[in-house]
Scaffold this active site. Structure first.
Site, PDB file in Angstrom:
ATOM      1  N   GLU A   1       0.049  -0.802  -5.108  1.00  0.00           N
ATOM      2  CA  GLU A   1      -0.865   0.786  -5.093  1.00  0.00           C
ATOM      3  C   GLU A   1      -0.044   1.764  -5.202  1.00  0.00           C
ATOM      4  OE1 GLU A   1      -3.806   1.171  -2.863  1.00  0.00           O
ATOM      5  OE2 GLU A   1      -4.159  -1.089  -1.878  1.00  0.00           O
ATOM      6  N   TRP A   2       1.534   1.835  -6.274  1.00  0.00           N
ATOM      7  CA  TRP A   2       1.640   2.446  -6.564  1.00  0.00           C
ATOM      8  C   TRP A   2       1.234   3.762  -7.266  1.00  0.00           C
ATOM      9  CZ3 TRP A   2       6.914   1.408  -9.144  1.00  0.00           C
ATOM     10  CH2 TRP A   2       8.096   2.031  -9.631  1.00  0.00           C
TER      11      TRP A   2
ATOM     12  N   ASP B   1     -10.302   2.884  -3.542  1.00  0.00           N
ATOM     13  CA  ASP B   1     -10.965   2.080  -3.299  1.00  0.00           C
ATOM     14  C   ASP B   1     -12.106   1.871  -3.449  1.00  0.00           C
ATOM     15  OD1 ASP B   1      -8.690   2.550  -1.178  1.00  0.00           O
ATOM     16  OD2 ASP B   1      -8.995   2.364   0.125  1.00  0.00           O
TER      17      ASP B   1
ATOM     18  N   ASP C   1       0.794  -1.976  -0.220  1.00  0.00           N
ATOM     19  CA  ASP C   1       0.150   0.035  -0.109  1.00  0.00           C
ATOM     20  C   ASP C   1       0.920   1.597  -0.278  1.00  0.00           C
ATOM     21  OD1 ASP C   1      -2.996   1.717  -0.331  1.00  0.00           O
ATOM     22  OD2 ASP C   1      -2.941   0.340   1.818  1.00  0.00           O
TER      23      ASP C   1
HETATM   24  C1  GLA Z   1      -5.903   1.649   1.460  1.00  0.00           C
HETATM   25  C2  GLA Z   1      -6.233   0.431   0.529  1.00  0.00           C
HETATM   26  C3  GLA Z   1      -7.350  -0.725   0.835  1.00  0.00           C
HETATM   27  C4  GLA Z   1      -6.788  -1.395   2.043  1.00  0.00           C
HETATM   28  C5  GLA Z   1      -6.692  -0.144   2.727  1.00  0.00           C
HETATM   29  C6  GLA Z   1      -6.411  -0.490   4.069  1.00  0.00           C
HETATM   30  O1  GLA Z   1      -6.944   2.889   1.686  1.00  0.00           O
HETATM   31  O2  GLA Z   1      -6.100   1.765  -0.899  1.00  0.00           O
HETATM   32  O3  GLA Z   1      -7.258  -1.446  -0.449  1.00  0.00           O
HETATM   33  O4  GLA Z   1      -6.256  -2.034   1.850  1.00  0.00           O
HETATM   34  O5  GLA Z   1      -5.821   0.608   3.036  1.00  0.00           O
HETATM   35  O6  GLA Z   1      -6.351  -0.061   5.450  1.00  0.00           O
END
Ligand code: GLA
Length: 402
Positions: A186-187, A215, A154
């Site tokens: 999630e770079w 998300d 993340d």
């Molecule tokens: C971020 C990510 C989500 C999840 C949450 C966990 O928002 O984008 O996919 O992993 O963190 O805290």
């Protein structure tokens, strides 16, 4: 593995080749459905604990999901203890994971499945558990020793100046362990959050999947937001994905609380067209039969897993209707999704001239309903594909040269 690391480092165009994710990964992830529920005292069967992942692994193995292709059982945030151990190594929360991660990995492996884990490139995870910043090598080694098969990495609590280097370093250290670990990043989200254009080519040289939208939530408007993002395709990310490196619009919310049956089919169809990871986030213990069979639909999954690995894109739009195409095998075939974004009202009759779907020669095509496998007949190059599409729903067909 050394050779692979070297190749990944020098390759200019090809996606990462660390041996995994040659087709989009399929599995289950706790986040959207179970969040950061750490209250095992009052909610023992839904809290983030080894029990939850073991139970999901049991069901994936026993109830047809594994046969359908789902493989990765993935832990998200909130699994960690609030501090590292005396050797600076990560440790799971001792009350919720009393047998430790190695034991959980052994259990999941004994079911013929793989275990995914979650960490963050920054100083802390999004839920403020210890992050990996400053510990990339140790954490990669720890994950490999535990038998982890996938890392979701993340981008919370990052330093905007150096987190891209953090993603590269973690990729390097994962490769160095010699264990094939799917690297799910999630770079791109980190870049977008800092108002920078994500360099998708650079990301998919290092990562096996690239989360490129915010998300997902269990709401139609969230699914629609992803559809609009993928239709826009800004930065041309669709062109960059392929075997070894896939764009990731986030989890499937099929079987949760909000989507209608048509909307669930829309999510399954479009995620498959995009060659997106099919990562369910749902309570597999309580499934409506239609949602379960949709998640296991052979025809749609075959499109998602098509070995050519070419993501589908919007071919044409007509008012509220978009028509998506994806080249698939056998050669010259196409998967086609007609999506009616209009909510409410009556189903729409849509006619699309076959020649507008095809780049190549004037062939005849056999048409199959992807969801049911029913043969719908033959169309010549000069005829129309005519379908009736429900509001917020799709029709999905495959076209094979006759
Ligand atoms: C971020 C990510 C989500 C999840 C949450 C966990 O928002 O984008 O996919 O992993 O963190 O805290």
């Amino acid at each position: 593995m050394k050779l692979l690391t070297f190749l990944a480092g020098v390759s200019a165009v090809a996606a990462l080749n660390n041996g995994v994710a040659r087709t989009p990964p399929m599995g289950w992830l706790s986040w959207e459905r179970f969040r950061c529920n750490i209250d095992c005292k009052h909610d023992p069967s839904n809290c983030i604990s080894e029990n939850l992942y073991m139970r999901m692994a049991d069901i994936i193995a026993a109830e047809g999901y594994k046969e359908a292709g789902y493989q990765y059982v993935c832990i998200d945030d909130c699994w960690l203890s609030k501090s590292r151990d005396s050797n600076g190594r990560l440790q799971p929360d001792p009350d919720r994971f009393p047998h430790g991660m190695k034991a959980l990995a052994d259990y999941v492996h004994s079911k013929g499945l793989k275990l995914g884990i979650y960490e963050d490139v920054g100083a802390e995870t999004c839920a403020r558990y210890p992050g990996s910043r400053g510990h990339y090598q140790t954490d990669a080694q720890t994950f490999a020793e535990w038998g982890i098969d996938l890392l979701k990495f993340d981008a919370c609590n990052i330093n905007p100046e150096d987190f891209d280097e953090g993603y590269r370093q973690m990729g390097f250290y994962l490769n160095q362990t010699g264990r094939p670990i799917l690297y799910s990043c999630e770079w791109a989200i980190g870049e977008i959050m800092h108002r920078r254009q994500a360099n998708y080519t650079a990301i998919l040289e290092v990562c096996n999947t690239c989360r490129n939208t915010v998300d997902i939530t269990d709401q139609w408007k969230s699914v629609l937001n992803k559809v609009n993002n993928y239709a826009k395709d800004s930065g041309n990310f669709s062109k960059i994905a392929g075997p070894g490196g896939w764009n990731d619009p986030d989890e499937l919310v099929i079987g949760d609380f909000s989507l209608s049956p048509d909307q669930e089919r829309t999510q399954m169809a479009l995620w498959s067209m995009w060659a997106a990871p099919l990562i369910m986030s749902v309570d597999l213990r309580n499934m409506r039969p239609e949602s379960k069979s949709l998640l296991q639909n052979k025809g749609v999954i075959a499109v998602n897993q098509d070995p050519l690995g070419i993501p589908g894109t919007v071919r044409l739009t007509m008012r509220k209707v978009s028509v998506w195409t994806r080249p698939i095998l056998p050669k010259g075939s196409l998967a086609v999704v007609v999506f009616n974004s209009q909510s409410g009202g009556a189903p729409l009759n849509v006619s699309v001239p076959v020649h507008r779907l095809i780049n190549g020669n004037a062939l005849d095509y056999l048409i199959t309903d992807t969801f049911t496998g029913s043969k719908l007949g033959k169309l010549t190059y000069h005829q129309d594909l005519t379908v009736r599409v429900n509001p917020t729903g799709v029709v999905m067909v495959t076209m094979t040269p006759a």
